[in-house]
Design an enzyme around this catalytic site. Structure first.
Site, PDB file in Angstrom:
ATOM      1  N   ASP A 155      20.985 -60.169  42.687  1.00 33.58           N
ATOM      2  CA  ASP A 155      20.125 -60.457  41.543  1.00 33.58           C
ATOM      3  C   ASP A 155      19.722 -59.180  40.824  1.00 33.58           C
ATOM      4  OD1 ASP A 155      18.300 -59.453  43.466  1.00 33.58           O
ATOM      5  OD2 ASP A 155      16.648 -60.500  42.467  1.00 33.58           O
ATOM      6  N   LYS A 160      22.399 -48.869  47.081  1.00 29.21           N
ATOM      7  CA  LYS A 160      23.048 -49.420  45.895  1.00 29.21           C
ATOM      8  C   LYS A 160      22.649 -48.595  44.667  1.00 29.21           C
ATOM      9  CE  LYS A 160      22.286 -53.941  48.042  1.00 29.21           C
ATOM     10  NZ  LYS A 160      21.540 -55.206  47.986  1.00 29.21           N
TER      11      LYS A 160
END
Length: 226
Positions: free
Chosen positions: A174, A149
């Site tokens: 998150d 990511k």
């Protein structure tokens, strides 16, 4: 439940359970060993980031340039992971974050598929210690992908294994890099944390305790209208 929603793809750390403290303690041990001022505040930069990239961020704390061979970097990253693995063996089903077991049960009842999309290489161990193996249709971890990511690969791989289109999924994260990955995968996005940190998420919730089927559906519908 709108039948257009086919799956929910969850990040692991900070969404299903909070292993942030375990990661922090393991990185802190490496930082102490190298004489680097690693703090809880700096640890926030490592959320959702791969192990090697996290190590590079840690090394950037040095006032003087540090020179390591790739082999030495791998050894440091491996030692951190061994420390982390020892710490996560203490995880039990009671360490699931608030509302998560109930949400997973409700999604299953409604026929909505679920998956884990994690930057961790220890996702299977954590899920096993949480006794949640039967609550997810698939788990995609760092060992299953090439790009971490904010690249969308981990979320796209989860959708592929679930057999659903990314557009029919909601991703829950998150970390900023994680939300970026969800958006790049063309999924609806839910962020857990402070609203100001996630201006591009479809929905931001203060904690997992606020994460319900209704809020998942709300994020999905917001994304479709955007």
């Amino acid at each position: 439940m709108n039948l257009s929603l086919k799956a929910v793809v969850f990040d692991l750390d900070g969404v299903i359970t909070d292993t942030a403290e375990h990661h922090y303690l393991a990185w802190k041990a490496i930082g102490d060993e190298l004489g680097l001022p690693f703090t809880r505040a700096f640890n926030e930069n490592l959320k959702g980031v791969s192990r090697m990239e996290s190590l590079r961020l840690l090394l950037s704390l040095s006032k003087q340039p540090l020179h390591f061979t790739e082999q030495q970097l791998e050894a440091l990253a491996t030692r951190k992971n061994e420390l982390y693995k020892r710490l996560i063996m203490e995880i039990t089903p009671q360490d699931a974050l608030p509302g998560i077991p109930e949400l997973l049960d409700e999604l299953k009842r409604l026929g909505v598929k679920t998956a884990i999309a994690s930057a961790s290489k220890n996702a299977f161990t954590v899920i096993d210690n949480l006794r949640m193996n039967d609550r997810f249709d698939c788990i995609v971890d760092a060992a299953s992908i090439r790009n971490s990511k904010p690249d969308p690969e981990v979320f796209l791989k989860a959708a592929e294994l679930l057999g659903v289109e990314p557009e029919a999924c909601v991703g829950v994260e998150d970390a900023v890099a994680g939300v970026q990955a969800i958006r790049a995968a063309n999924m609806a996005s839910i962020a857990i944390g402070a609203r100001e940190a996630f201006p591009k998420a479809d929905l931001v919730l203060p904690s997992t305790g606020a994460l319900t089927v209704e809020r998942v559906q709300e994020a999905f519908e917001r994304n479709r209208k955007a």
